[in-house]
Design a protein around this motif. Structure first.
Motif, PDB file in Angstrom:
ATOM      1  N   ASP A 193     -31.827 -24.663-114.324  1.00 26.36           N
ATOM      2  CA  ASP A 193     -32.734 -25.491-113.537  1.00 26.36           C
ATOM      3  C   ASP A 193     -32.203 -26.911-113.360  1.00 26.36           C
ATOM      4  OD1 ASP A 193     -34.738 -23.470-113.321  1.00 26.36           O
ATOM      5  OD2 ASP A 193     -35.232 -23.857-115.423  1.00 26.36           O
ATOM      6  N   CYS A 194     -30.957 -27.139-113.765  1.00 26.30           N
ATOM      7  CA  CYS A 194     -30.361 -28.474-113.717  1.00 26.30           C
ATOM      8  C   CYS A 194     -29.100 -28.454-112.856  1.00 26.30           C
ATOM      9  CB  CYS A 194     -29.979 -28.934-115.126  1.00 26.30           C
ATOM     10  SG  CYS A 194     -31.355 -29.022-116.282  1.00 26.30           S
ATOM     11  N   THR A 195     -28.597 -29.645-112.577  1.00 27.49           N
ATOM     12  CA  THR A 195     -27.308 -29.765-111.905  1.00 27.49           C
ATOM     13  C   THR A 195     -26.412 -30.681-112.721  1.00 27.49           C
ATOM     14  OG1 THR A 195     -26.192 -30.236-109.812  1.00 27.49           O
ATOM     15  CG2 THR A 195     -27.995 -31.726-110.419  1.00 27.49           C
ATOM     16  N   VAL A 196     -25.157 -30.315-112.821  1.00 25.83           N
ATOM     17  CA  VAL A 196     -24.135 -31.165-113.424  1.00 25.83           C
ATOM     18  C   VAL A 196     -23.264 -31.612-112.253  1.00 25.83           C
ATOM     19  CG1 VAL A 196     -22.256 -31.334-115.090  1.00 25.83           C
ATOM     20  CG2 VAL A 196     -24.224 -29.840-115.570  1.00 25.83           C
ATOM     21  N   PRO A 197     -23.416 -32.863-111.820  1.00 28.60           N
ATOM     22  CA  PRO A 197     -22.734 -33.297-110.601  1.00 28.60           C
ATOM     23  C   PRO A 197     -21.232 -33.019-110.618  1.00 28.60           C
ATOM     24  CG  PRO A 197     -24.213 -34.999-111.363  1.00 28.60           C
ATOM     25  CD  PRO A 197     -24.175 -33.944-112.435  1.00 28.60           C
ATOM     26  N   GLN A 198     -20.773 -32.476-109.519  1.00 24.68           N
ATOM     27  CA  GLN A 198     -19.375 -32.196-109.246  1.00 24.68           C
ATOM     28  C   GLN A 198     -18.738 -31.150-110.154  1.00 24.68           C
ATOM     29  OE1 GLN A 198     -17.259 -35.872-108.777  1.00 24.68           O
ATOM     30  NE2 GLN A 198     -18.858 -36.707-107.506  1.00 24.68           N
ATOM     31  N   ALA A 199     -19.545 -30.449-110.935  1.00 23.65           N
ATOM     32  CA  ALA A 199     -19.020 -29.326-111.712  1.00 23.65           C
ATOM     33  C   ALA A 199     -19.038 -28.103-110.800  1.00 23.65           C
ATOM     34  CB  ALA A 199     -19.864 -29.090-112.958  1.00 23.65           C
ATOM     35  N   ARG A 200     -17.920 -27.463-110.633  1.00 13.54           N
ATOM     36  CA  ARG A 200     -17.793 -26.371-109.656  1.00 13.54           C
ATOM     37  C   ARG A 200     -18.791 -25.250-109.862  1.00 13.54           C
ATOM     38  NH1 ARG A 200     -11.747 -26.747-110.381  1.00 13.54           N
ATOM     39  NH2 ARG A 200     -12.277 -25.377-112.060  1.00 13.54           N
ATOM     40  N   THR A 201     -19.123 -24.924-111.082  1.00 11.39           N
ATOM     41  CA  THR A 201     -19.991 -23.771-111.313  1.00 11.39           C
ATOM     42  C   THR A 201     -21.447 -24.161-111.557  1.00 11.39           C
ATOM     43  OG1 THR A 201     -19.385 -23.806-113.646  1.00 11.39           O
ATOM     44  CG2 THR A 201     -18.113 -22.349-112.212  1.00 11.39           C
TER      45      THR A 201
END
Length: 161
Positions: A64-72
């Protein structure tokens, strides 16, 4: 975007991994937010350890989260009827001005007694500031507020977990 962008610090991820009631309720409530909760790579690295229970717990929360600029990673913005909008703050990597602002915050923040400057916390504060309107979920609200006082964003709030 009118909704505040949720930003998690290390304490929030630890609270989610430990299944703390307040953190779980906040996280559940944010599942409908247009922007997924933001977890910076260094924040994830501070918490992640190769223990099965921890990996299982964090992996579930990170969906439910985003890790900016992490491809996966999941995309920052959720799909809408009109498509998927972009988040420019998540799509752009920090530049030299950003890293200088973090250094300035580290040098000028008036931290609580016995606290030492923490580059990850300062980066969390700047990431929230870069989004314009954000709320940081943290177990160290006074530390985060000290960095925000230096960065002086117009609309960033802090919620203790």
């Amino acid at each position: 975007m009118s909704a505040r962008v949720p930003v998690y610090d290390t304490g929030m991820l630890i609270a989610l991994a430990d299944r703390k009631a307040k953190a779980m309720a906040l996280h559940e409530g944010l599942r409908a937010a247009p922007h997924r909760a933001l977890v910076l790579g260094p924040v994830l690295a501070q918490v992640w350890r190769p223990r099965p229970a921890l990996v299982h717990s964090l992996s579930g929360a990170l969906k439910d989260c985003t890790v900016p600029q992490a491809r996966t990673s999941e995309p920052p913005m959720r799909e809408t009827k009109a498509g998927r909008p972009e988040c420019l703050a998540c799509a752009t990597s920090p530049d030299l001005v950003d890293w200088r602002r973090i250094g300035t915050a580290l040098g000028q923040a008036v931290l609580p007694a016995k606290k030492r400057p923490d580059a990850v916390d300062a980066w969390v504060a700047l990431a929230a500031a870069r989004h314009g309107s954000a709320v940081i979920f943290t177990s160290d609200p006074e530390d985060i507020r000290a960095y925000l006082a230096v960065l002086a964003p117009p609309d960033v709030h802090v919620v203790a977990v």
